[in-house]
Design a protein around this motif. Structure first.
Motif: not given
Ligand SMILES: NC(=O)c1ccc[n+]([C@@H]2O[C@H](COP(=O)([O-])OP(=O)(O)OC[C@H]3O[C@@H](n4cnc5c(N)ncnc54)[C@H](O)[C@@H]3O)[C@@H](O)[C@H]2O)c1
Length: 419
Positions: A147, A130, A122, A144, A171, A124
């Protein structure tokens, strides 16, 4: 293909905007060409929650060219360019769920549509997607790989999640890459915030007393550009070093409680909440103008402003609401306190988003190649990606730089030579 956009007939205008922006995004275009051949993200489902602008469209095209199945939703209810969203669906066959001016429930419905896409990666801008994966859609967090986070406020939220032991997947703090915040936050926000204010108000900046709240990357950029147009800029800060820096950069520094007595235009760029509160609005001069360029619309205490007001006249001009206070002073609030540069103008110029989104694209490739090595934590963008973006951008600007000589490399690595 599923989608929810305002009006597909806007696609021709959107396509022109996307291609115009692409002209100024040479680094991303180079990466897209390579990705189209090597397909590094082949078959990967990607959901991106970003401002739906012409520049983001070119990132989505790059991810699609790399073989990914991409879905895009908005990261702010007011930042979608509806013509761009239409063109992405119609001309580029990319699913988009976003409509400019959508209410909170549609905003979250769209984020959930992006999660229904079953992403393995993802993107963001502010960590709303998230956050949804960590609260209402926990079951979807398991697949996932990583991200990517685009903005300061998102990184702050993610670091808080990591510190509280709540983070469920790796992340990447793309915002913290030098190739992002040094340029995007500073020069991008600086220019586009001035642009948004001027489009909303048609004000002359020269001679205007402007108050910039926050002297971080965005605040520095805005203060610098407003001064460049002749404004008298006052800075408010809570950090002693940043306040000193602002002072030695030649700005007046004072608390907000003093700045409200003299300021004519106020802009918050802090990533914090209630930076301008009821007591500040009450003390402002008649016809003061207030805007926010930080990520969320909480920087201004709008509920407090409403309580102080006896009348609110919406849209006295596009993106301008007039609040008539009980003390009869008028305050003009721009773009409902949402990101002024995206709500009233077109966000950052493409040339600066070229670097941010090139960083995002290379980072996505890196994540797939190195997924087994990524721990559940907030990671920085690797230096080799930053250097590569720097070199490509310089090349696109026809700028050459010097190289270290062998003697200089040895000198910098040694402690032997002194006075
Ligand atoms: N408008 C845009 O397109 C855009 C682009 C990038 C970032 N942002 C957002 O802008 C905000 C700022 O980002 P940044 O990269 O400049 O962050 P930063 O951390 O570099 O700077 C924020 C500054 O605000 C100061 N601050 C905090 N609370 C304050 C208060 N009450 N009064 C005065 N100053 C205060 C901090 O001390 C800091 O110096 C974030 O929300 C970020 O997500 C917006």
């Amino acid at each position: 293909m599923k989608y929810d956009v305002a009006d597909l007939s806007l696609a021709p205008v959107g396509k022109k905007r996307i291609l115009w922006a692409d002209n100024d995004m040479p680094v991303l275009a180079t990466i897209r060409e390579r990705f189209a051949k090597s397909k590094p993200l082949k078959g990967k489902n990607i959901s991106a929650c970003l401002h739906v602008t012409a520049e983001t469209a070119n990132l989505a095209r790059t991810l699609k060219a790399s073989g990914a199945n991409v879905v895009l939703c908005a990261s702010n209810p007011l930042s979608t360019q509806d013509d761009v969203a239409a063109s992405l669906v119609k001309d580029f066959k990319i699913s988009v769920f976003s409509i400019c001016g959508e209410n909170r429930s549609t905003y979250y419905k769209h984020i959930n549509a992006a999660i229904d896409h079953k992403p393995v990666m993802t993107f963001d801008d502010g960590a709303d997607l998230v956050n949804e994966l960590h609260t209402r859609r926990k079951k979807d967090a398991g697949r996932i790989i990583a991200s990517m986070e685009e903005t300061t406020t998102g990184v702050i939220r993610l670091r808080a999640m990591a510190n509280e032991g709540k983070l469920k997947f790796p992340v990447i703090a793309v915002n913290d890459a030098a190739t992002k915040h040094l340029f995007d936050n500073r020069y991008g926000t600086g220019q586009s915030t001035v642009d948004g204010i001027i489009r909303a108000t048609d004000f002359l900046m020269a001679g205007k007393r402007v108050v910039a709240a926050g002297y971080g990357w965005c605040g520095r950029g805005f203060a610098m550009r407003a001064r460049g147009m002749g404004a008298n800029v006052i800075v408010t800060e809570v950090d002693a070093i940043k306040a000193l820096e602002a002072s030695m950069d030649g700005f007046l520094v004072m608390p907000m409680a003093e700045a409200v007595k003299v300021g004519e235009l106020f802009v918050t760029l802090t990533g914090n909440k209630n930076v301008i509160r009821a007591e500040h609005f009450r003390a402002m001069k008649d016809r003061a103008v207030v805007a926010n360029s930080g990520h969320f619309n909480v920087e201004l205490d709008i509920p407090g402003l409403k309580k102080l007001s006896k009348k609110i006249i919406c849209n006295v001009r596009h993106c301008v609401d007039e609040y008539v206070l009980k003390n009869n002073k008028r305050i003009y609030l721009l773009a409902e306190g949402r990101l002024i540069n995206l709500a009233a103008a077109e966000g950052h110029p493409a040339s600066v988003m070229d670097m941010s989104f090139a960083t995002q694209a290379l980072q996505a490739e890196y994540v797939v190649k190195n997924q087994s090595r990524l721990s559940v934590a907030v990671h920085d963008v690797p230096m080799q990606i930053e250097q590569q973006i720097g070199r490509l951008k310089l090349k696109s600007m026809s700028i050459n730089i010097d190289k270290l000589t062998a003697e200089q490399i040895a000198y910098l690595a040694s402690s032997g030579e002194g006075t």
